[in-house]
Every structure is written in structure tokens, then in C-alpha cells.
Write a protein that holds these residues in place. Sequence first.
Motif, PDB file in Angstrom:
ATOM      1  N   CYS A   8      39.524  43.473  40.908  1.00  0.00           N
ATOM      2  CA  CYS A   8      40.960  43.426  40.649  1.00  0.00           C
ATOM      3  C   CYS A   8      41.448  44.685  39.939  1.00  0.00           C
ATOM      4  N   LEU A   9      42.605  45.166  40.374  1.00  0.00           N
ATOM      5  CA  LEU A   9      43.337  46.192  39.640  1.00  0.00           C
ATOM      6  C   LEU A   9      44.213  45.471  38.626  1.00  0.00           C
ATOM      7  N   ILE A  10      44.257  45.963  37.386  1.00  0.00           N
ATOM      8  CA  ILE A  10      45.036  45.312  36.343  1.00  0.00           C
ATOM      9  C   ILE A  10      46.248  46.167  35.986  1.00  0.00           C
ATOM     10  N   TYR A  11      47.437  45.572  36.096  1.00  0.00           N
ATOM     11  CA  TYR A  11      48.686  46.244  35.751  1.00  0.00           C
ATOM     12  C   TYR A  11      49.368  45.515  34.594  1.00  0.00           C
ATOM     13  N   ASP A  12      50.217  46.244  33.852  1.00  0.00           N
ATOM     14  CA  ASP A  12      50.930  45.606  32.747  1.00  0.00           C
ATOM     15  C   ASP A  12      52.136  44.818  33.231  1.00  0.00           C
ATOM     16  N   ARG A  13      52.565  45.061  34.470  1.00  0.00           N
ATOM     17  CA  ARG A  13      53.656  44.303  35.077  1.00  0.00           C
ATOM     18  C   ARG A  13      53.501  44.423  36.587  1.00  0.00           C
ATOM     19  N   PRO A  14      54.083  43.513  37.362  1.00  0.00           N
ATOM     20  CA  PRO A  14      53.794  43.468  38.794  1.00  0.00           C
ATOM     21  C   PRO A  14      54.747  44.262  39.683  1.00  0.00           C
ATOM     22  N   ASP A  15      55.756  44.918  39.118  1.00  0.00           N
ATOM     23  CA  ASP A  15      56.692  45.637  39.974  1.00  0.00           C
ATOM     24  C   ASP A  15      56.201  47.059  40.264  1.00  0.00           C
ATOM     25  N   ALA A  16      57.021  47.822  40.992  1.00  0.00           N
ATOM     26  CA  ALA A  16      56.608  49.159  41.430  1.00  0.00           C
ATOM     27  C   ALA A  16      56.357  50.122  40.277  1.00  0.00           C
ATOM     28  N   ASP A  17      56.909  49.840  39.097  1.00  0.00           N
ATOM     29  CA  ASP A  17      56.718  50.711  37.937  1.00  0.00           C
ATOM     30  C   ASP A  17      55.556  50.264  37.061  1.00  0.00           C
ATOM     31  N   GLY A  18      54.781  49.295  37.526  1.00  0.00           N
ATOM     32  CA  GLY A  18      53.661  48.807  36.734  1.00  0.00           C
ATOM     33  C   GLY A  18      52.640  49.893  36.447  1.00  0.00           C
ATOM     34  N   ARG A  19      52.082  49.885  35.242  1.00  0.00           N
ATOM     35  CA  ARG A  19      51.043  50.845  34.852  1.00  0.00           C
ATOM     36  C   ARG A  19      49.672  50.255  35.157  1.00  0.00           C
ATOM     37  N   LEU A  20      48.822  51.035  35.803  1.00  0.00           N
ATOM     38  CA  LEU A  20      47.447  50.616  36.041  1.00  0.00           C
ATOM     39  C   LEU A  20      46.686  50.751  34.727  1.00  0.00           C
ATOM     40  N   ILE A  21      46.430  49.644  34.070  1.00  0.00           N
ATOM     41  CA  ILE A  21      45.851  49.701  32.725  1.00  0.00           C
ATOM     42  C   ILE A  21      44.382  49.332  32.681  1.00  0.00           C
ATOM     43  N   GLY A  22      43.835  48.786  33.773  1.00  0.00           N
ATOM     44  CA  GLY A  22      42.432  48.410  33.721  1.00  0.00           C
ATOM     45  C   GLY A  22      41.901  47.867  35.028  1.00  0.00           C
ATOM     46  N   LEU A  23      40.661  47.402  34.968  1.00  0.00           N
ATOM     47  CA  LEU A  23      39.963  46.832  36.116  1.00  0.00           C
ATOM     48  C   LEU A  23      39.234  45.573  35.693  1.00  0.00           C
ATOM     49  N   GLU A  24      39.075  44.649  36.628  1.00  0.00           N
ATOM     50  CA  GLU A  24      38.250  43.476  36.353  1.00  0.00           C
ATOM     51  C   GLU A  24      37.374  43.181  37.559  1.00  0.00           C
ATOM     52  N   TYR A  25      36.111  42.864  37.271  1.00  0.00           N
ATOM     53  CA  TYR A  25      35.174  42.399  38.284  1.00  0.00           C
ATOM     54  C   TYR A  25      34.918  40.920  38.011  1.00  0.00           C
ATOM     55  N   ILE A  26      34.979  40.109  39.051  1.00  0.00           N
ATOM     56  CA  ILE A  26      34.799  38.668  38.900  1.00  0.00           C
ATOM     57  C   ILE A  26      33.613  38.233  39.750  1.00  0.00           C
ATOM     58  N   VAL A  27      32.666  37.541  39.121  1.00  0.00           N
ATOM     59  CA  VAL A  27      31.467  37.093  39.835  1.00  0.00           C
ATOM     60  C   VAL A  27      31.287  35.590  39.670  1.00  0.00           C
ATOM     61  N   SER A  28      30.560  35.015  40.610  1.00  0.00           N
ATOM     62  CA  SER A  28      30.238  33.591  40.531  1.00  0.00           C
ATOM     63  C   SER A  28      29.285  33.330  39.374  1.00  0.00           C
ATOM     64  N   GLU A  29      29.210  32.082  38.987  1.00  0.00           N
ATOM     65  CA  GLU A  29      28.269  31.702  37.923  1.00  0.00           C
ATOM     66  C   GLU A  29      26.843  32.073  38.311  1.00  0.00           C
ATOM     67  N   GLU A  30      26.501  31.890  39.578  1.00  0.00           N
ATOM     68  CA  GLU A  30      25.150  32.196  40.043  1.00  0.00           C
ATOM     69  C   GLU A  30      24.823  33.681  39.860  1.00  0.00           C
ATOM     70  N   LEU A  31      25.767  34.563  40.219  1.00  0.00           N
ATOM     71  CA  LEU A  31      25.524  35.995  40.035  1.00  0.00           C
ATOM     72  C   LEU A  31      25.470  36.357  38.561  1.00  0.00           C
ATOM     73  N   PHE A  32      26.338  35.756  37.762  1.00  0.00           N
ATOM     74  CA  PHE A  32      26.335  36.046  36.326  1.00  0.00           C
ATOM     75  C   PHE A  32      24.974  35.738  35.716  1.00  0.00           C
ATOM     76  N   LEU A  33      24.376  34.636  36.101  1.00  0.00           N
ATOM     77  CA  LEU A  33      23.097  34.224  35.517  1.00  0.00           C
ATOM     78  C   LEU A  33      21.957  35.170  35.880  1.00  0.00           C
ATOM     79  N   THR A  34      22.150  36.020  36.899  1.00  0.00           N
ATOM     80  CA  THR A  34      21.113  36.999  37.247  1.00  0.00           C
ATOM     81  C   THR A  34      21.206  38.259  36.395  1.00  0.00           C
ATOM     82  N   LEU A  35      22.287  38.405  35.617  1.00  0.00           N
ATOM     83  CA  LEU A  35      22.476  39.609  34.818  1.00  0.00           C
ATOM     84  C   LEU A  35      21.512  39.645  33.639  1.00  0.00           C
ATOM     85  N   PRO A  36      21.090  40.843  33.207  1.00  0.00           N
ATOM     86  CA  PRO A  36      20.256  40.950  32.003  1.00  0.00           C
ATOM     87  C   PRO A  36      21.019  40.397  30.798  1.00  0.00           C
ATOM     88  N   ASP A  37      20.307  39.866  29.836  1.00  0.00           N
ATOM     89  CA  ASP A  37      20.964  39.286  28.659  1.00  0.00           C
ATOM     90  C   ASP A  37      21.824  40.311  27.925  1.00  0.00           C
TER      91      ASP A  37
END
Length: 238
Positions: free
Chosen positions: A74-103
Motif C-alpha cells: 500500500c501507498l500511504i497518503y495523508d489525504r485521498p485527493d489529488a493533493d495528497g502527500r505520499l507519506i509512507g508505505l505499508e506491507y500487509i501479510v497473512s498470519e501464516e507469512l508473519f509467523l515465518t519471520l525471524p523473531d
Amino acid sequence: MEGKHVSTHPEVPGEPTKTGTAILETATATIQGFGPINKIHQHLCAFHFYGHDMTRQVEAHHLCGHQNEEFRQCLIYDRPDADGRLIGLEYIVSEELFLTLPDDEKKFWHSHEFEVKSGVLFMPGVPGPIQRQDLEKVAKTYGKVIHFWQVDRGDTLPLGIPQVMMALTRDGQLYENLAQDMEKRYGVSFAEEREKRANMEGLTHGIHPLANAGSKGIQTVLREVDCKPVESVPRVFV
């Protein structure tokens, strides 16, 4: 949580976009392909707070696309209109994938179960029955968010060190004024949605104790490391 903290939409410094630039953008848009962006299929709205400071809460508009059934980005914006600032990123994974990650990695990820079941995470403009079909899946996921632009403090450019963000995990964390403002602008009721999502299932194995920064908070910092002087490095690398 009570408070007057609100996110802002600072004006970016610089000259207005010139006509020539706009014409060039129109021309390239008709020629080039934008595969990754065209894959975006949904708008999720929620709140993030800084991993080291829960009092800094930011409205976050997620524009997301699936890579497969267990991973979306996901691209993260501070607002959804054409003037929105791209302020961050998010990656979303299933519980199964999360559990494979190193502690050591799990602390950077936050759970979505409370966000969804509380009604605070929603899809603007999408009828409740339709959005709940996907949000039932989101409730069983974890996300990793990095924000590059600290719009909440009024920065006009993305300054400072990128920071790991966290999400709501219990009642009483979100500022009431932020919640009320969001509900008013989008004509939604978090309380009503909460009731309708009461029977949603959450994470199969429960919220992992290492997720959500292990409930201890987390901050990205810079540190100095010992480096050998250039003279001692083989010239092939200089």
C-alpha cells in the motif's frame, strides 16, 4: 484518549507546476504504462501512530494492491485527493507469512485485528456488506509501516529519519477528536460498524507477543560505527 493533536496538510514549497510540465506529463501518461500503480484496487482508511510516541497520531489513507492472496502493498497518503502527500508505505501479510519471520523482525509489524473489529479501519464510500468481506481477511493479517514524512508536526518536506509506525490495539488509544472528525467527513459510525463486525474472527493464533513492538515501543535511530580509514581499504574499492 482525549487530546487536541491533529494531523496537518503542510504546503509544499516550490513554484506552481508550469504549463509545459503539465503538458509533458499528459504526453508521457498516454505512452507509458504504470503497472504497479494500476494494480491498486482499494482505499483503506485508518490511523497510525509513531512507534515511539503514541501521542503522535496520523490519519493514513492506504491505496493497496494484492501481489497474491497473502501479500498486499500500500501507498500511504495523508489525504485521498489529488493533493495528497505520499507519506509512507505499508506491507500487509497473512498470519501464516508473519509467523515465518525471524523473531527480531516481528517487532516491526503490527496486528490489524483490533483496527478492523473496532470499526476504525474502513473503506470510504464502499457499502458495509461489501467492505466487510475483505476486512474479514484483513483482520487476520499483520502490517509493516514506514512513514517518511512527518506531516503531523507541519513539515513541508519529508525530513528526518524514516520511522516505524504502529496501529491501534485497544480502546482508549485514539484521540476522540480525530475519530469524530473522520466519522463526520465520511459519514460513518465506528460504533455501528463495530457492532456489525462483532462476529468476525481474528488471528487464529492470537496476537503474537513480539508484534506491535512487543508493547514496548520502537524508534528508528542513527548510530556511528567504527570504520577503517580510507588508506587501509584496497584501492580496488576506492
